[in-house]
Write an enzyme that holds these catalytic residues in place. Structure first.
Site, PDB file in Angstrom:
ATOM      1  N   GLY A 154      -1.514   6.355   5.946  1.00 58.62           N
ATOM      2  CA  GLY A 154      -1.869   7.538   6.718  1.00 58.62           C
ATOM      3  C   GLY A 154      -2.536   7.154   8.012  1.00 58.62           C
ATOM      4  CD  GLU A 199      -0.273   6.856  10.989  1.00 56.61           C
ATOM      5  OE1 GLU A 199      -0.268   5.734  10.434  1.00 56.61           O
ATOM      6  OE2 GLU A 199      -0.798   7.042  12.101  1.00 56.61           O
ATOM      7  CD  GLU A 214      -0.681   3.258   7.956  1.00 54.64           C
ATOM      8  OE1 GLU A 214      -0.818   3.601   6.766  1.00 54.64           O
ATOM      9  OE2 GLU A 214      -1.576   3.426   8.809  1.00 54.64           O
ATOM     10  N   PRO A 235     -18.580  13.487   5.736  1.00 52.22           N
ATOM     11  CG  PRO A 235     -20.429  14.438   6.784  1.00 52.22           C
ATOM     12  CD  PRO A 235     -19.638  14.465   5.496  1.00 52.22           C
ATOM     13  CG  ASP A 236     -20.243   9.707   2.888  1.00 54.14           C
ATOM     14  OD1 ASP A 236     -19.431  10.646   2.695  1.00 54.14           O
ATOM     15  OD2 ASP A 236     -21.075   9.356   2.029  1.00 54.14           O
ATOM     16  CD  GLU A 293       0.392  -7.625  -0.745  1.00 58.46           C
ATOM     17  OE1 GLU A 293       0.898  -7.801  -1.862  1.00 58.46           O
ATOM     18  OE2 GLU A 293      -0.762  -8.029  -0.462  1.00 58.46           O
ATOM     19  CD  GLU A 317       2.428  -5.070  -5.248  1.00 60.80           C
ATOM     20  OE1 GLU A 317       2.373  -5.114  -6.489  1.00 60.80           O
ATOM     21  OE2 GLU A 317       1.836  -5.877  -4.507  1.00 60.80           O
TER      22      GLU A 317
END
Length: 151
Positions: free
Chosen positions: A49, A65, A69, A87-88, A118, A120
């Site tokens: 993502g 994406e 990716e 937020p974290d 990688e 998988e």
């Protein structure tokens, strides 16, 4: 001149004081395996993502994406799994992730080798749960539990 300065201050405040929106994908291959990427920056497994680019919608971001990716092609987005906004949740910045389940096809291979080391595919029973990047353990668990989450 004062108005121009206020304008730039307002724009910078909007850009730097608001969360960034992104899309995260649970890519499902035709055989049911889930595709994960290994991130270069942390070495951890992650759901693919990224950030929604200016002018993009979520489906376009998902398609882009996935290709960047994983090398895979989006077949269909099946469902919204959740929206994650703590937020974290991302150690780099405050971001909001829209998580979708999607059917994918093609040949796996990282196109963005600066970000991904990688790619998988894992059967559900062999997913490397417990130490995924960001809050992806929670996102994956919500998906596997069949819930839709706003957090």
């Amino acid at each position: 001149m004062l108005r121009l300065g206020q304008f730039f201050q307002t724009v910078l405040g909007i850009i730097f004081r608001h969360p960034v929106t992104g899309a995260t994908i649970i890519p499902i291959l035709p055989d049911g395996r889930i595709v994960l990427i290994r991130r270069h920056d942390t070495g951890k497994w992650s759901l693919p993502g990224g950030i929604v680019n200016w002018g993009e919608d979520i489906p376009t971001t998902v398609k882009r994406e996935l290709e960047e990716e994983t090398g895979l092609t989006l077949v269909k987005i099946h469902r919204l799994v959740g929206v994650y906004s703590a937020p974290d949740r991302d150690p780099r910045l405050h971001s909001i992730a829209v998580l979708v389940e999607a059917s994918v096809q093609g040949t796996m291979g990282a196109q963005d080798t600066l970000e991904v080391s990688e790619v998988e595919a894992f059967a559900i029973g062999s997913l490397p749960k417990g130490d995924l990047s960001h809050d992806h353990d929670r996102q994956l668990q919500d998906y596997l539990s069949g819930v839709t989450t706003v957090a």
